[in-house]
Design a protein around this motif. Structure first.
Motif, PDB file in Angstrom:
ATOM      1  N   SER A 139       0.831  -1.206   0.000  1.00  0.00           N
ATOM      2  CA  SER A 139       0.000   0.000   0.000  1.00  0.00           C
ATOM      3  C   SER A 139       0.864   1.254   0.000  1.00  0.00           C
ATOM      4  N   LYS A 140       0.375   2.267  -0.690  1.00  0.00           N
ATOM      5  CA  LYS A 140       1.073   3.552  -0.793  1.00  0.00           C
ATOM      6  C   LYS A 140       0.162   4.663  -0.292  1.00  0.00           C
ATOM      7  N   PRO A 141       0.614   5.438   0.712  1.00  0.00           N
ATOM      8  CA  PRO A 141      -0.233   6.504   1.248  1.00  0.00           C
ATOM      9  C   PRO A 141      -0.078   7.821   0.484  1.00  0.00           C
ATOM     10  N   TRP A 142      -0.947   8.763   0.787  1.00  0.00           N
ATOM     11  CA  TRP A 142      -0.855  10.134   0.270  1.00  0.00           C
ATOM     12  C   TRP A 142      -0.798  10.180  -1.258  1.00  0.00           C
ATOM     13  N   CYS A 143      -1.705   9.454  -1.879  1.00  0.00           N
ATOM     14  CA  CYS A 143      -1.778   9.417  -3.345  1.00  0.00           C
ATOM     15  C   CYS A 143      -2.933  10.319  -3.798  1.00  0.00           C
ATOM     16  N   SER A 144      -2.600  11.539  -4.178  1.00  0.00           N
ATOM     17  CA  SER A 144      -3.620  12.536  -4.495  1.00  0.00           C
ATOM     18  C   SER A 144      -4.356  12.201  -5.790  1.00  0.00           C
ATOM     19  N   SER A 176      -6.262  -0.941  -6.364  1.00  0.00           N
ATOM     20  CA  SER A 176      -7.529  -0.552  -5.739  1.00  0.00           C
ATOM     21  C   SER A 176      -7.300   0.702  -4.894  1.00  0.00           C
ATOM     22  N   PHE A 177      -8.354   1.471  -4.743  1.00  0.00           N
ATOM     23  CA  PHE A 177      -8.251   2.786  -4.116  1.00  0.00           C
ATOM     24  C   PHE A 177      -9.112   2.839  -2.859  1.00  0.00           C
ATOM     25  N   ALA A 178      -8.490   3.129  -1.743  1.00  0.00           N
ATOM     26  CA  ALA A 178      -9.233   3.292  -0.499  1.00  0.00           C
ATOM     27  C   ALA A 178      -9.938   4.645  -0.491  1.00  0.00           C
ATOM     28  N   ASP A 179     -11.036   4.728   0.205  1.00  0.00           N
ATOM     29  CA  ASP A 179     -11.736   5.996   0.372  1.00  0.00           C
ATOM     30  C   ASP A 179     -10.803   6.967   1.093  1.00  0.00           C
ATOM     31  N   PRO A 180     -10.491   8.120   0.485  1.00  0.00           N
ATOM     32  CA  PRO A 180      -9.547   9.039   1.139  1.00  0.00           C
ATOM     33  C   PRO A 180     -10.015   9.568   2.493  1.00  0.00           C
ATOM     34  N   GLU A 181     -11.334   9.544   2.755  1.00  0.00           N
ATOM     35  CA  GLU A 181     -11.857  10.101   4.009  1.00  0.00           C
ATOM     36  C   GLU A 181     -11.324  11.514   4.235  1.00  0.00           C
ATOM     37  N   TRP A 182     -11.333  12.281   3.186  1.00  0.00           N
ATOM     38  CA  TRP A 182     -10.753  13.633   3.174  1.00  0.00           C
ATOM     39  C   TRP A 182     -11.724  14.613   3.820  1.00  0.00           C
ATOM     40  N   THR A 183     -11.367  15.206   4.930  1.00  0.00           N
ATOM     41  CA  THR A 183     -12.245  16.152   5.616  1.00  0.00           C
ATOM     42  C   THR A 183     -11.754  17.587   5.520  1.00  0.00           C
ATOM     43  N   GLY A 193      -5.376   9.767  -0.641  1.00  0.00           N
ATOM     44  CA  GLY A 193      -5.732   8.542   0.053  1.00  0.00           C
ATOM     45  C   GLY A 193      -4.704   7.458  -0.205  1.00  0.00           C
ATOM     46  N   THR A 194      -5.018   6.258   0.236  1.00  0.00           N
ATOM     47  CA  THR A 194      -4.120   5.115   0.105  1.00  0.00           C
ATOM     48  C   THR A 194      -4.504   4.286  -1.114  1.00  0.00           C
ATOM     49  N   VAL A 195      -3.502   3.856  -1.862  1.00  0.00           N
ATOM     50  CA  VAL A 195      -3.707   2.964  -3.013  1.00  0.00           C
ATOM     51  C   VAL A 195      -3.084   1.618  -2.670  1.00  0.00           C
ATOM     52  N   HIS A 196      -3.822   0.540  -2.946  1.00  0.00           N
ATOM     53  CA  HIS A 196      -3.360  -0.815  -2.673  1.00  0.00           C
ATOM     54  C   HIS A 196      -2.961  -1.505  -3.985  1.00  0.00           C
ATOM     55  N   PHE A 197      -1.871  -2.263  -3.910  1.00  0.00           N
ATOM     56  CA  PHE A 197      -1.345  -2.952  -5.084  1.00  0.00           C
ATOM     57  C   PHE A 197      -1.220  -4.442  -4.784  1.00  0.00           C
ATOM     58  N   ASP A 198      -1.745  -5.235  -5.675  1.00  0.00           N
ATOM     59  CA  ASP A 198      -1.699  -6.691  -5.535  1.00  0.00           C
ATOM     60  C   ASP A 198      -1.119  -7.280  -6.822  1.00  0.00           C
ATOM     61  N   ALA A 199       0.187  -7.544  -6.806  1.00  0.00           N
ATOM     62  CA  ALA A 199       0.892  -8.108  -7.960  1.00  0.00           C
ATOM     63  C   ALA A 199       0.682  -7.268  -9.213  1.00  0.00           C
ATOM     64  N   VAL A 200       0.907  -5.971  -9.070  1.00  0.00           N
ATOM     65  CA  VAL A 200       0.713  -5.038 -10.187  1.00  0.00           C
ATOM     66  C   VAL A 200       2.032  -4.856 -10.931  1.00  0.00           C
ATOM     67  N   PRO A 201       2.060  -5.093 -12.243  1.00  0.00           N
ATOM     68  CA  PRO A 201       3.305  -4.908 -13.006  1.00  0.00           C
ATOM     69  C   PRO A 201       3.787  -3.458 -12.948  1.00  0.00           C
ATOM     70  N   ALA A 202       5.105  -3.286 -12.882  1.00  0.00           N
ATOM     71  CA  ALA A 202       5.688  -1.948 -12.819  1.00  0.00           C
ATOM     72  C   ALA A 202       6.973  -1.918 -13.621  1.00  0.00           C
TER      73      ALA A 202
END
Length: 363
Positions: A139-144, A176-183, A193-202
């Motif tokens: 997972s990678k945080p702070w992905c605008s 996949s993209f988590a809900d940023p819960e941006w207030t 928000g946080t982006v999740h990666f599951d065996a994503v080619p790079a």
């Protein structure tokens, strides 16, 4: 000047270009003004700008910073969306020109791009070998505005230690993209928000450490400061126009209001000269070595301090009314206050102090 007039006649922020050169920015500023609050429109603007904007260090760094500052002066969120797109273009160009042991990087710069290099406790993105290719897991945080982008340059941890940069397709399976819960009331259009990666080619963009060691890392940090500078200029312009409007109505500015305007003028004028000189040094190859990051810390710290000072002076003089009743002014102040928190204040000064202690200073 009211908000409608300001939106119709945006003015470029000059660092060192001629008026004729700055005239080329006008259509971009009109597009930014028309796209305030409309993220797809601002992303389309970023794509258009990315096709023609110069790369830092190629002879027109000041003009690049003028584009960033000028669009941010129109709308801080627009600058916040544009800057990482142009930074990604520069990173890919630098990777393409680098002399890596592996095959050279040759990626088309299409679609919209972000740059995600932040870390956060409890979250970790790892790059792992998969039959000679690289996949990302974690997972990678702070992905605008990641869910609205096509691609990203991001950093990930390596099995052997250290971090490296990679290009990734954000539409790929496994993203996949988590809900940023941006207030936040600032930069509401640009939630992180946080982006999740599951065996994503790079696609690797250099070996461990290259992303941070390249001169472009420092240059990109100064490009962010150019955006902050543009926001401060917009706040200052708003203040000057407010004083003129009051004078037209028969209320001349008192000595305190003029003193604050004078302080704002010398602060922004000094920064303009500093940015112009620094851009020229980048283009001359003087900031391509070890001293580049020290200079970036100086630039970023100087601009961030100036932004906060300008905001403070203007807020004290104009009082609560524009914050309460002028939506454009209130948005700019909230957006800019959040944006400059990318500067880490005394922690960045401590980093600069450590470099200074080792002798890395011009004095």
């Amino acid at each position: 000047m009211n908000a409608t007039q300001e939106a119709r006649s945006p003015k470029a922020v000059r660092i060192s270009s001629t008026p004729d050169e700055l005239a080329d920015i006008s259509p971009l500023l009109d597009a930014a003004a028309a796209g305030v609050g409309d993220v797809p429109a601002l992303l389309a603007l970023a794509k258009d700008v990315g096709e023609t904007a110069p790369k830092p260090g190629t002879g027109s760094t000041a003009f690049l910073w003028e584009i960033l500052a000028s669009i941010t002066a129109v709308d801080v969120a627009a600058g916040r969306i544009l800057e990482p797109h142009l930074d990604a273009a520069a990173i890919l160009a630098q990777a393409g020109a680098a002399d890596f042991d592996d095959a050279p990087v040759d990626l088309p710069f299409d679609g919209t791009w972000g740059v995600f290099a932040a870390e956060a406790p409890g979250l970790r993105l790892e790059a792992q070998d998969a039959d000679g290719a690289v996949v990302l897991n974690g997972s990678k945080p702070w992905c605008s505005i990641a869910a609205q982008l096509d691609h990203a340059v991001l950093t990930a941890h390596l099995d052997g230690g250290g971090r490296a940069a990679f290009a990734v397709d954000l539409h790929a399976a496994g993203v996949s993209f988590a809900d940023p819960e941006w207030t936040s009331l600032g930069l509401r259009e640009v939630p992180s928000g946080t982006v999740h990666f599951d065996a994503v080619p790079a696609i690797p963009l250099g070996p461990a450490g290259w992303y941070y060691q390249r001169p472009g890392f420092a240059w990109g940090g100064m490009g962010v400061a150019a955006c902050w500078f543009g926001g401060a200029v917009a706040v200052a312009r708003n203040y000057a126009e407010s004083l003129k409007k009051a004078a037209d109505g028969g209320r001349e500015p008192d000595q305190l209001a003029l003193a604050h305007l004078g302080e704002i003028d010398r602060t922004l004028t000094g920064l303009t000269q500093y940015l112009a000189r620094t851009a020229a040094r980048i283009d001359a190859g003087e900031l391509s070595g070890a001293g580049a990051w020290s200079e970036a810390l100086r630039v970023r710290g100087s601009v961030a301090a100036a932004v906060e000072r300008v905001q403070s002076l203007v807020s004290q003089n104009l009082g609560p009314a524009p914050l309460a009743f002028d939506a454009r002014y209130g948005k700019r102040m909230a957006d800019l206050s959040l944006y400059i928190r990318q500067h880490h204040a005394m922690r960045d000064d401590a980093q600069l102090g450590a470099l200074t202690f080792k002798g890395d200073h011009p004095w």
